[in-house]
Write a protein that holds these residues in place. Sequence first.
Motif, PDB file in Angstrom:
ATOM      1  N   GLY A  76       0.815  -1.202   0.000  1.00 58.20           N
ATOM      2  CA  GLY A  76       0.000   0.000   0.000  1.00 58.20           C
ATOM      3  C   GLY A  76       0.852   1.256   0.000  1.00 58.20           C
ATOM      4  O   GLY A  76       2.073   1.210  -0.151  1.00 58.20           O
ATOM      5  N   PRO A  77       0.207   2.421   0.164  1.00 58.03           N
ATOM      6  CA  PRO A  77       0.932   3.685   0.108  1.00 58.03           C
ATOM      7  C   PRO A  77       1.983   3.790   1.207  1.00 58.03           C
ATOM      8  O   PRO A  77       1.798   3.301   2.314  1.00 58.03           O
ATOM      9  CB  PRO A  77      -0.182   4.730   0.296  1.00 58.03           C
ATOM     10  N   ALA A  78       3.092   4.440   0.876  1.00 57.06           N
ATOM     11  CA  ALA A  78       4.132   4.684   1.865  1.00 57.06           C
ATOM     12  C   ALA A  78       3.646   5.724   2.862  1.00 57.06           C
ATOM     13  O   ALA A  78       3.156   6.785   2.483  1.00 57.06           O
ATOM     14  CB  ALA A  78       5.408   5.173   1.169  1.00 57.06           C
ATOM     15  N   ALA A  79       3.741   5.408   4.152  1.00 56.68           N
ATOM     16  CA  ALA A  79       3.257   6.318   5.191  1.00 56.68           C
ATOM     17  C   ALA A  79       4.253   7.444   5.407  1.00 56.68           C
ATOM     18  O   ALA A  79       5.457   7.192   5.512  1.00 56.68           O
ATOM     19  CB  ALA A  79       3.041   5.549   6.488  1.00 56.68           C
ATOM     20  N   PRO A  80       3.793   8.688   5.495  1.00 52.30           N
ATOM     21  CA  PRO A  80       4.709   9.786   5.781  1.00 52.30           C
ATOM     22  C   PRO A  80       5.162   9.718   7.235  1.00 52.30           C
ATOM     23  O   PRO A  80       4.407   9.288   8.116  1.00 52.30           O
ATOM     24  CB  PRO A  80       3.849  11.032   5.532  1.00 52.30           C
ATOM     25  N   PRO A  81       6.381  10.113   7.520  1.00 52.68           N
ATOM     26  CA  PRO A  81       6.842  10.080   8.906  1.00 52.68           C
ATOM     27  C   PRO A  81       6.242  11.227   9.720  1.00 52.68           C
ATOM     28  O   PRO A  81       5.858  12.261   9.185  1.00 52.68           O
ATOM     29  CB  PRO A  81       8.353  10.252   8.769  1.00 52.68           C
ATOM     30  N   LEU A  82       6.154  10.999  11.007  1.00 52.43           N
ATOM     31  CA  LEU A  82       5.887  12.092  11.932  1.00 52.43           C
ATOM     32  C   LEU A  82       7.173  12.899  12.045  1.00 52.43           C
ATOM     33  O   LEU A  82       8.246  12.342  12.300  1.00 52.43           O
ATOM     34  CB  LEU A  82       5.496  11.538  13.303  1.00 52.43           C
ATOM     35  N   VAL A  83       7.098  14.192  11.839  1.00 50.68           N
ATOM     36  CA  VAL A  83       8.280  15.058  11.887  1.00 50.68           C
ATOM     37  C   VAL A  83       8.296  15.790  13.223  1.00 50.68           C
ATOM     38  O   VAL A  83       7.324  16.478  13.572  1.00 50.68           O
ATOM     39  CB  VAL A  83       8.279  16.061  10.720  1.00 50.68           C
ATOM     40  N   VAL A  84       9.375  15.638  13.974  1.00 48.20           N
ATOM     41  CA  VAL A  84       9.500  16.254  15.286  1.00 48.20           C
ATOM     42  C   VAL A  84      10.634  17.273  15.242  1.00 48.20           C
ATOM     43  O   VAL A  84      11.785  16.921  14.953  1.00 48.20           O
ATOM     44  CB  VAL A  84       9.776  15.201  16.381  1.00 48.20           C
ATOM     45  N   ASP A  85      10.307  18.517  15.510  1.00 52.92           N
ATOM     46  CA  ASP A  85      11.295  19.590  15.505  1.00 52.92           C
ATOM     47  C   ASP A  85      12.110  19.523  16.796  1.00 52.92           C
ATOM     48  O   ASP A  85      11.586  19.718  17.892  1.00 52.92           O
ATOM     49  CB  ASP A  85      10.591  20.945  15.393  1.00 52.92           C
ATOM     50  N   VAL A  86      13.425  19.226  16.667  1.00 52.58           N
ATOM     51  CA  VAL A  86      14.301  19.149  17.844  1.00 52.58           C
ATOM     52  C   VAL A  86      15.343  20.262  17.834  1.00 52.58           C
ATOM     53  O   VAL A  86      16.256  20.270  18.656  1.00 52.58           O
ATOM     54  CB  VAL A  86      15.006  17.770  17.904  1.00 52.58           C
TER      55      VAL A  86
END
Length: 311
Positions: A68-78
């Motif tokens: 299925g579709p590639a899941a986008p990552p959760l982006v965490v600003d560090v």
Amino acid sequence: MSIADLPLFEMRRVSGLGPLCELVAEQAARGAPVALLAGGTDWVVEQELRPPLGAPAPASSGAPASAGPAAPPLVVDVSRLPDLRGVSISGDTLRVGAATTYLEMRRSDAIARRAPLLARMSRDVGAVQIQARGTLGGNLATASPAADGVAALAAYDATVVVQSVRGERRIPMSALQTGYKRTSRAPDEVIVAVEIALPEPGAPWYWRKVGARRAQAISKVALAGVAEVRSGRLARLGLGMASVAPTTALLPSVRALCLSRPLSELTAADVDAAVAQDISPIDDVRSTRAYREHCARGVVRELLRQLGAPV
């Protein structure tokens, strides 16, 4: 992809290292991707090479057709976390936060005094715009064998400090990279800092980057070296070479050879043979295997000549 495309991703910002580790652990337990964003100089560019969000993964990725579709990552600003920033010296140990930028390292008085190789290398990492955003932690996480910063850390025999909800762990540079763009860091671990056991004040160091330009170019070959010389022999020799192998090359054969005998007894033939054992360059868009081999021999010899070897 540009910074303007970041709203396409779910983004979060956390209040500290503890909440960050908890969030990363939650994502890892679900098998969900997460990207820790500091400068974005590697990750943002990598998105250009990925399928569009929601598109099926390409067949060459190894994913099954039903994935299925590639899941986008959760982006965490560090980028603003105090626990991941700053430069400090305690005794003979230098600590650099993972989100400290190359420009901050270049301007650090402490680094200029005690780890000048890091300051010199930081001048060659792209233009000032890249230096103002790029971080050591990003280079370590991406694990590119062409990363200038990782080669310099290898020369210092640095230790990478990682943290998770399970506690803190220290990974020697020699055990960090396990293959092309792969590391021994667990999915729930966050790179917090790097620590360097500093050489004696005034110890010799070496940095040479071979590329189309001194900066704003990925290295064809780059060599970082740190040494301590006593009575004509090397008491310490750390090496890191970029762009000559699937991982940052630590040149163990060269190091063993140079530590095994007085500098005056090293020969060009022996050094060249040791270099050949330690590298496996390829042809690519930036250079050829033959040219990389030639440059690798040349920069190692130049380093040793500066230390007093007749090579």
